[in-house]
Scaffold this motif. Structure first.
Motif, PDB file in Angstrom:
ATOM      1  N   UNK A  36       0.818  -1.220   0.000  1.00 48.24           N
ATOM      2  CA  UNK A  36       0.000   0.000   0.000  1.00 48.24           C
ATOM      3  C   UNK A  36       0.849   1.267   0.000  1.00 48.24           C
ATOM      4  N   UNK A  37       0.503   2.190  -0.891  1.00 41.37           N
ATOM      5  CA  UNK A  37       1.108   3.519  -0.962  1.00 41.37           C
ATOM      6  C   UNK A  37       2.617   3.460  -1.231  1.00 41.37           C
ATOM      7  N   UNK A  38       3.059   2.373  -1.836  1.00 45.45           N
ATOM      8  CA  UNK A  38       4.458   2.216  -2.229  1.00 45.45           C
ATOM      9  C   UNK A  38       4.516   2.230  -3.742  1.00 45.45           C
ATOM     10  N   UNK A  39       5.150   3.246  -4.306  1.00 45.88           N
ATOM     11  CA  UNK A  39       5.125   3.425  -5.757  1.00 45.88           C
ATOM     12  C   UNK A  39       6.532   3.375  -6.348  1.00 45.88           C
ATOM     13  N   UNK A  40       6.608   2.810  -7.521  1.00 45.00           N
ATOM     14  CA  UNK A  40       7.820   2.840  -8.336  1.00 45.00           C
ATOM     15  C   UNK A  40       7.518   3.716  -9.542  1.00 45.00           C
TER      16      UNK A  40
END
Length: 383
Positions: free
Chosen positions: A348-352
């Motif tokens: 969750x809420x971890x973006x690349x």
């Protein structure tokens, strides 16, 4: 110009020179500043997801860019404008039931596949051509890297529009611990849900959602017993008005069923996940239960065109807070590393995020200063 090209399914992306696209009528040429790499991108590029994507192709699902050239049908866009590029492209010759392609990603049916052969290449490139109606102006204060996560929020927003979610209603998110599901929790709260029931099996992620968003989030850890899970979901926050399912293809249809059957009489269930796409059981719901309780069940793929302006308004107003995002950026030369990083960091809420025009020849520049350990604000790490 350079782009990351998927030459064949199952092979690494190749970053190479490609012919620069030229916009035609009804099209805009955009310099790509930031594009989000989805956690399941590796499954798409390997062929595991069986998407009707035709290599060789430049993949990528929209993002933030700057207008380089716009056609004469663009009455408000100007060269240099900062814009959101929406990947959901619709055919223009049938307003009632348009064919749809996700530019650089997937399509629906034979008509969508034909459309994809024109709007073929996506955003893993320095420059791309986008339909004029798919370009939405942004204000200059927008951080392109952080804002590129909007593409994730647009999906559940489309589902909640389809459900007609009203302020004060109770929303149940099935698959709340995933990338799209956690975004659905945040989006539902931003749209005014009185309570959001977050359902999943990852106790730690559910606890994190509760700590992030406070008492309007009610968490339910699913145990695998369908009847017990349905009872727990119903008990979590009283009558459930809307159920939104965002479970991935590997999920069991029984989990969707348990969530759907928690909805109240006259409630609405919206299906947006991938259950059954790669085999496995279909969703089975009891005919008498549906009929006697007047329950509405509908599928929703992506979102309507005006959803983009709706999400942008939620972000600008502060109702949808992108400061929860933890972002890691990669330059175009490291596109394949970005895909692997996204697969390993899909929480969750971890973006690349790929930054095609900010990292030429590996020159990424300094990353923004990280927030303190006690600050929940967005962190950006450059790779």
């Amino acid at each position: 110009m350079r782009a990351a090209v998927l030459e064949r399914f199952g092979e690494p992306l190749v970053v190479r020179e490609v012919v620069e696209p030229r916009p035609g009528g009804g099209e805009v040429l955009v310099e790509v500043l930031a594009t989000c790499v989805l956690p399941y991108a590796a499954e798409v590029f390997s062929g595991q997801r069986r998407y009707p994507l035709e290599p060789p192709v430049v993949p990528g699902l929209g993002g933030v860019g700057r207008v380089l050239a716009a056609g004469p049908d663009a009455t408000r866009l100007s060269t240099g404008d900062l814009v959101w590029c929406d990947a959901t492209v619709r055919s223009r010759d049938d307003a009632r039931t348009p064919d749809i392609t996700l530019q650089g990603w997937s399509s629906r049916g034979e008509g969508g596949l034909r459309l994809s052969r024109h709007f073929h290449d996506g955003s893993f490139t320095e420059r791309m051509v986008v339909p004029t109606e798919n370009v939405a102006p942004l204000h200059e204060g927008v951080d392109p890297v952080g804002f590129s996560a909007v593409g994730v929020y647009l999906v559940p927003y489309g589902g909640l529009l389809a459900a007609g979610l009203k302020a004060g209603e109770t929303l149940l998110v099935s698959g709340a611990t995933g990338n799209f599901g956690s975004a659905a929790v945040a989006t539902g709260l931003a749209m005014g849900a009185g309570a959001v029931v977050a359902a999943g099996r990852n106790r730690a992620v559910l606890q994190d959602l509760r700590e992030r968003f406070g008492p309007r989030v009610r968490t339910v850890v699913l145990g695998g017993d369908a009847e017990a899970d349905t009872a727990a979901l119903r008990a979590a926050a009283g009558p459930v008005d809307v159920v939104l399912d965002l479970l991935p293809p590997a999920a069991d249809a029984a989990v969707v069923r348990a969530a759907a059957m928690a909805v109240r009489e006259y409630g609405r269930v919206v299906l947006m996940g991938g259950v059954g796409m790669l085999g496995g059981d279909d969703l089975a719901l009891p005919y008498p239960w549906l009929m006697r309780n007047s329950v509405t069940v509908r599928g929703q793929w992506m979102y309507p065109r005006d959803a983009v302006t709706g999400v942008v308004a939620l972000v600008r107003s502060g109702l949808l807070d992108l400061d929860h995002e933890q972002v890691t950026t990669f330059g175009l030369d490291r596109a394949d590393e970005a895909v692997a990083h996204a697969a390993a960091n899909g929480g969750p809420f971890t973006r690349t995020v790929l930054t095609p025009c900010r990292a030429r020849d590996g020159d990424i520049g300094p990353a923004p200063a990280p927030a303190s350990d006690t600050d929940p604000g967005r962190r950006v790490t450059a790779r």
